[in-house]
Write an enzyme that holds these catalytic residues in place. Structure first.
Site, PDB file in Angstrom:
ATOM      1  N   ARG A  95      19.688  20.238  22.573  1.00 44.14           N
ATOM      2  CA  ARG A  95      19.546  21.140  21.435  1.00 44.14           C
ATOM      3  C   ARG A  95      20.481  20.721  20.315  1.00 44.14           C
ATOM      4  O   ARG A  95      20.167  20.864  19.138  1.00 44.14           O
ATOM      5  CB  ARG A  95      19.829  22.590  21.854  1.00 44.14           C
ATOM      6  N   TYR A  98       5.315  25.745  -2.453  1.00 42.51           N
ATOM      7  CA  TYR A  98       4.592  25.895  -1.192  1.00 42.51           C
ATOM      8  C   TYR A  98       4.591  27.361  -0.743  1.00 42.51           C
ATOM      9  O   TYR A  98       5.632  28.031  -0.768  1.00 42.51           O
ATOM     10  CB  TYR A  98       5.247  25.006  -0.144  1.00 42.51           C
ATOM     11  N   ASP A 155      12.782  19.915  -2.686  1.00 41.56           N
ATOM     12  CA  ASP A 155      11.757  19.618  -1.692  1.00 41.56           C
ATOM     13  C   ASP A 155      11.045  18.349  -2.155  1.00 41.56           C
ATOM     14  O   ASP A 155      10.316  18.354  -3.154  1.00 41.56           O
ATOM     15  CB  ASP A 155      10.777  20.789  -1.587  1.00 41.56           C
ATOM     16  N   LYS A 181       4.347  15.638   7.051  1.00 40.23           N
ATOM     17  CA  LYS A 181       3.429  15.106   6.049  1.00 40.23           C
ATOM     18  C   LYS A 181       3.545  13.585   5.960  1.00 40.23           C
ATOM     19  O   LYS A 181       3.272  12.889   6.915  1.00 40.23           O
ATOM     20  CB  LYS A 181       3.685  15.802   4.719  1.00 40.23           C
TER      21      LYS A 181
END
Length: 398
Positions: A63, A115, A187, A212
Site C-alpha cells: 500500500r 472534467y 490537469d 488515458k
C-alpha cells in the site's frame, strides 16, 4: 532528480539522456538485478521480508510502495521533468489526495470548463467539508486573480479544457497565483508530457489520468501527480499510505508499457486530429469546431507557445444545435466507438451533456457554452481515410 524508494530508482540522474523518446523507454527502470529482465517485473506481493524490525530493502508494504510502482513513478517524473512522481489508483484519486491536503476554510479557484468528475468531487465531496470552489473562465488572468480571496489555497487548471478545448495560459496564471501564495495544479491529461510540461511554465503540481494517453490502450485505471516540491510529494505519499489510494502492480506495469510508445502514438493522434478538424470545419452540418490546431481557434497562438502540438481531442457542435441529430451521429459511426474515456489507440465518440459531464447541472453547462449538440472525439491512431469516411457517413445521416 532525487532518488528514494518511493520515487525514482538509483541510476536516474541529472545527466540522464534528455531525448523524450529515450526517457519514455528507459527512465525509472533498470534491468532486474535478480534475473536481468529488461522489462520491469510485476511485483505481485503485498509485503516484503525484513532482515530485522524496520530493516528492509526499500519496501515494507505494497500500500505504501511497490518496486513496479516505483519504476513507474520515476518514469513519469522524468517525462514531466519533475523531481517526484506519485502514482494513484486513478486520476480522481490523485485530485482527491491534493484536495485532502487542504483544510476546512480553504478556498479553491477552478476553471469553469473541466472534467465532470473533477467538478463532482469539488462540489459534492469537498464543499460539504467547508472547502469552497469558485469556478471561473480562465481565459482572462485578471479575472482569475480577481476571484482570489485571503483563503484561496489552490488554483486548479485544465488546458486544453474538457470538453470545450479552451487553452489556458499556465505561465501567466502561475505568476499571479504565486504572488498570492497560491499553489497551482494543472490537469495535463489531454496534452500529456509529450506535448506540454506545465512545471516548466510555473505550475507546482501536474495531474494525469494515466488511464488515458499514458496507458494508451484502454485497459487500466491509474493516476499520477508530478511535482518538484519535496513538501507536496511528502503530503501526497502520506495520502496514499493513509487512505489506500495506491495502484496495483499490474496497472503500473501496463502504464510503463504504455509510456514507452507515448511519443509515437501522440504523433499519430495529433496528425489524425489535425486533418479531421479541418474536414469537420468544412462541413455545412457542423457549426463550431473546437480544436486548438485550427488558426480560427481563439487559443491557437497560446497553444503554439506552450504546446509542441495540438493533441488528439476535438469537440464540435452542430450548426442547428439539435441534440437529436447529435445523438443520431453518435449512433451512425462504426470506426468511432460510442464510449466514455479517451486517449486509447482506438477512436471514441461521446456526448458530454449526457455522458462525461452529465453530473454538471444543465444550467451550469449552458452558462459555460457546453451545448446539447456538442460531440467530443478522442481521435485514435487508425488509418485517417477510415476515420474521415466514418465521420463523413455519420454526418450525412443528418
Amino acid at each position: 532528480m532525487a532518488s528514494t524508494s518511493h520515487s525514482n530508482p538509483p541510476g536516474d540522474s541529472e545527466d540522464a539522456p534528455s531525448g523524450f523518446g529515450t526517457r519514455a523507454v528507459h527512465a525509472g527502470q533498470q534491468p532486474d538485478p535478480a534475473t536481468g529482465a529488461v522489462m520491469t517485473p510485476i511485483y505481485q506481493t503485498s509485503t516484503y521480508a525484513q532482515e530485522a524490525p524496520g530493516e528492509h530493502k526499500g519496501h515494507e508494504y505494497s500500500r505504501v510502495s511497490n518496486p513496479t510502482r516505483s519504476a513507474l513513478e520515476g518514469n513519469l517524473a522524468a517525462l514531466e521533468k519533475a523531481d517526484h512522481g506519485i502514482a494513484f489508483s486513478s486520476g480522481v484519486a490523485g485530485i482527491d489526495a491534493i484536495m485532502k491536503s487542504l483544510r476546512p476554510g480553504d478556498h479553491v479557484v477552478a476553471t469553469d470548463d473541466l472534467y465532470g468528475g473533477t467538478h463532482r468531487l469539488l462540489r459534492q465531496v469537498f464543499e460539504p467539508l467547508n472547502i469552497e470552489t469558485t469556478f471561473v473562465d480562465m481565459g482572462d488572468p485578471k479575472a482569475v486573480e480577481a476571484s482570489f480571496t485571503d483563503d484561496t489555497a489552490l488554483l486548479w487548471v485544465e488546458t486544453p479544457t474538457n470538453p470545450l478545448m479552451r487553452i489556458v495560459d499556465i505561465e501567466a496564471l502561475s505568476e499571479r497565483a504565486h504572488a498570492h501564495g497560491i499553489t497551482v495544479a494543472v490537469d495535463n491529461t489531454f496534452a500529456t508530457p509529450y506535448l506540454q510540461q506545465p512545471l516548466l511554465h510555473g505550475a507546482d503540481l501536474v495531474l494525469h489520468s494515466a488511464t488515458k494517453y499514458l496507458g494508451g490502450h484502454s485497459d487500466l485505471i491509474l493516476g499520477a501527480v508530478c511535482t518538484d516540491s519535496d513538501e507536496w510529494a511528502e503530503r501526497l505519499r502520506f495520502q496514499v499510505k493513509s487512505t489506500g489510494a495506491s495502484p496495483g502492480p499490474m496497472d503500473c506495469f501496463l502504464t510503463l508499457r504504455g509510456t514507452k510508445t507515448l511519443h509515437l502514438r501522440m504523433e499519430q493522434h495529433c496528425a489524425n486530429a489535425r486533418r479531421l478538424a479541418q474536414m469537420l470545419n468544412a462541413r455545412s452540418e457542423v457549426g463550431r469546431v473546437r480544436y486548438p490546431g485550427l488558426p480560427s481557434h481563439p487559443g491557437h497562438s497560446l497553444a503554439q507557445k506552450q504546446m509542441s502540438d495540438y493533441g488528439g481531442m476535438i469537440s464540435f457542435e452542430l450548426a442547428d444545435d439539435d441534440m437529436e441529430k447529435a445523438l443520431a451521429i453518435l449512433d451512425a459511426t462504426d470506426v468511432f466507438t460510442l464510449a466514455e474515456s479517451l486517449g486509447g489507440v482506438e477512436s471514441l465518440i461521446e456526448h458530454p451533456a449526457s455522458m462525461t459531464h452529465a453530473s454538471i447541472p444543465a444550467e451550469e453547462r449552458r452558462k459555460i457554452g457546453l451545448t446539447d449538440s456538442l460531440i467530443r472525439l478522442s481521435v485514435g491512431v487508425e488509418s485517417f481515410d477510415d476515420l474521415r469516411d466514418d465521420l463523413d457517413h455519420a454526418l450525412s445521416q443528418v
